[in-house]
Design a protein around this motif. Structure first.
Motif, PDB file in Angstrom:
ATOM      1  N   THR A 143      -9.776   1.942  -0.599  1.00  0.00           N
ATOM      2  CA  THR A 143      -9.437   2.951  -1.605  1.00  0.00           C
ATOM      3  C   THR A 143      -8.025   2.754  -2.142  1.00  0.00           C
ATOM      4  N   SER A 144      -7.206   1.985  -1.437  1.00  0.00           N
ATOM      5  CA  SER A 144      -5.841   1.719  -1.873  1.00  0.00           C
ATOM      6  C   SER A 144      -5.522   0.242  -1.676  1.00  0.00           C
ATOM      7  N   GLY A 145      -5.324  -0.470  -2.779  1.00  0.00           N
ATOM      8  CA  GLY A 145      -5.019  -1.892  -2.677  1.00  0.00           C
ATOM      9  C   GLY A 145      -3.717  -2.148  -1.955  1.00  0.00           C
ATOM     10  N   LYS A 146      -2.722  -1.291  -2.168  1.00  0.00           N
ATOM     11  CA  LYS A 146      -1.433  -1.469  -1.519  1.00  0.00           C
ATOM     12  C   LYS A 146      -1.555  -1.313  -0.012  1.00  0.00           C
ATOM     13  N   VAL A 147      -2.272  -0.267   0.434  1.00  0.00           N
ATOM     14  CA  VAL A 147      -2.458  -0.036   1.867  1.00  0.00           C
ATOM     15  C   VAL A 147      -3.272  -1.177   2.482  1.00  0.00           C
ATOM     16  N   THR A 151      -1.997  -3.507   5.558  1.00  0.00           N
ATOM     17  CA  THR A 151      -2.776  -3.623   6.793  1.00  0.00           C
ATOM     18  C   THR A 151      -3.072  -5.083   7.108  1.00  0.00           C
ATOM     19  N   LEU A 152      -3.471  -5.831   6.092  1.00  0.00           N
ATOM     20  CA  LEU A 152      -3.813  -7.240   6.279  1.00  0.00           C
ATOM     21  C   LEU A 152      -2.583  -8.044   6.664  1.00  0.00           C
ATOM     22  N   ASN A 153      -1.464  -7.790   6.010  1.00  0.00           N
ATOM     23  CA  ASN A 153      -0.227  -8.492   6.346  1.00  0.00           C
ATOM     24  C   ASN A 153       0.168  -8.261   7.801  1.00  0.00           C
ATOM     25  N   GLU A 154       0.124  -7.019   8.241  1.00  0.00           N
ATOM     26  CA  GLU A 154       0.511  -6.692   9.609  1.00  0.00           C
ATOM     27  C   GLU A 154      -0.425  -7.356  10.610  1.00  0.00           C
ATOM     28  N   ALA A 155      -1.729  -7.347  10.310  1.00  0.00           N
ATOM     29  CA  ALA A 155      -2.702  -7.976  11.210  1.00  0.00           C
ATOM     30  C   ALA A 155      -2.449  -9.476  11.327  1.00  0.00           C
ATOM     31  N   PHE A 182     -10.581 -15.763  -9.091  1.00  0.00           N
ATOM     32  CA  PHE A 182     -10.008 -15.396  -7.791  1.00  0.00           C
ATOM     33  C   PHE A 182      -9.096 -14.185  -7.932  1.00  0.00           C
ATOM     34  N   LYS A 183      -9.152 -13.324  -6.936  1.00  0.00           N
ATOM     35  CA  LYS A 183      -8.182 -12.249  -6.817  1.00  0.00           C
ATOM     36  C   LYS A 183      -6.946 -12.793  -6.095  1.00  0.00           C
ATOM     37  N   ALA A 184      -5.831 -12.091  -6.198  1.00  0.00           N
ATOM     38  CA  ALA A 184      -4.555 -12.619  -5.707  1.00  0.00           C
ATOM     39  C   ALA A 184      -4.287 -12.311  -4.233  1.00  0.00           C
ATOM     40  N   GLY A 185      -5.131 -11.502  -3.589  1.00  0.00           N
ATOM     41  CA  GLY A 185      -4.836 -11.004  -2.247  1.00  0.00           C
ATOM     42  C   GLY A 185      -4.501 -12.080  -1.231  1.00  0.00           C
ATOM     43  N   ALA A 186      -5.306 -13.137  -1.168  1.00  0.00           N
ATOM     44  CA  ALA A 186      -5.080 -14.179  -0.158  1.00  0.00           C
ATOM     45  C   ALA A 186      -3.738 -14.866  -0.365  1.00  0.00           C
ATOM     46  N   VAL A 187      -3.399 -15.142  -1.623  1.00  0.00           N
ATOM     47  CA  VAL A 187      -2.122 -15.801  -1.914  1.00  0.00           C
ATOM     48  C   VAL A 187      -0.953 -14.881  -1.567  1.00  0.00           C
ATOM     49  N   ILE A 188      -1.085 -13.596  -1.878  1.00  0.00           N
ATOM     50  CA  ILE A 188      -0.011 -12.649  -1.569  1.00  0.00           C
ATOM     51  C   ILE A 188       0.212 -12.577  -0.059  1.00  0.00           C
TER      52      ILE A 188
END
Length: 256
Positions: A143-147, A151-155, A182-188
């Motif tokens: 529900t929140s891309g930022k959250v 979460t993914l970064n911390e994991a 592609f979405k940018a999430g993996a690169v970020i």
């Protein structure tokens, strides 16, 4: 390894009578076996060494499922060795069908551990939550891309070097004959955690199980491990995303 044509990928790996016997066995025994996979964490999740044991158990379950479906997964020995030695990476793979996660689990060497990002709704399910959390799946609130990114970064930061989270950069199963944008999430996440990206290209899974179908055909799926992709911190995120997609697209189209 020579790329598989569509017709070669659809060549059944078992005679029809064998395929029928396997499907019947899956229908009769499959629900009990996979209920066991779902329930055993309720009893064992807090025991020492559970995560390693459960990882191998789920991996074997994926391999048995594909065997019962008469589906073969191919990966070169060189690519298996590359994955076995892989550390400090994120795994990025294109998404063609519901078979993709099972095929990846089937071929991953024991030396390399994967985990997946799962939406929060699945992790909250009574039957699945203990197993998912015990196995180390990353719970994502979409529900929140930022959250979700936090979460993914911390994991990822707290993961052992040999464990990688698997991300599908297209976000969902591709609806076209080529790779979706592609979405940018993996690169970020790679940029913020300092990990490299290990691209993997899957070929022909949608040939065996096209969108809208529920019963896969017998045949062969091929996975290809690409060289490590390192983000370029001197350019913006979009350029890295474009470069990553181009590398995977070249391998994908070479395999058609």
């Amino acid at each position: 390894m020579t790329p598989l044509s569509r017709s070669a990928a659809l060549t059944p790996i078992d005679p029809l009578p064998v395929r029928l016997i396997k499907r019947i066995a899956l229908i009769l025994a499959g629900p009990f076996y996979f209920l066991y996979i779902g329930f055993v964490p309720l009893l064992c999740a807090r025991r020492q060494g559970f995560r390693g044991w459960y990882w191998r158990t789920v991996k074997r379950a994926c391999s048995r499922l594909l065997w019962l479906l008469s589906i073969r997964v191919e990966m070169t020995e060189k690519d298996r060795a590359t994955l076995a030695a892989d550390t400090d990476s994120l795994i990025v793979i294109n998404h063609r069908s519901h078979l993709d996660g099972f095929t990846l689990m089937d071929v991953v060497p024991d030396e390399k551990w994967f985990t997946f990002a799962a939406k929060k709704e699945l992790c909250d399910a009574a039957l699945l939550s203990t197993g998912f959390k015990g196995a180390g799946l990353v719970e994502i609130d979409r529900t929140s891309g930022k959250v979700a990114l936090e979460t993914l970064n911390e994991a990822v930061r707290t993961m052992p070097a040999r464990r990688s989270v698997v991300l599908f950069p297209e976000g969902t199963r591709a609806k076209t004959a080529t790779l979706a944008e592609f979405k940018a999430g993996a690169v970020i996440v790679a940029r913020e955690t300092g990990r490299a990206i290990r691209p993997i290209v899957i070929h022909n899974s949608d040939t065996l199980l096209p969108r809208g179908k529920h019963l896969p055909r017998s045949g062969t799926i091929r996975l290809e491990v690409l060289p490590l992709f390192h983000c370029d911190m001197s350019v913006d995120v979009d350029k890295d995303v474009t470069r990553l997609r181009a590398a995977m697209l070249e391998a994908f189209e070479r395999g058609i």
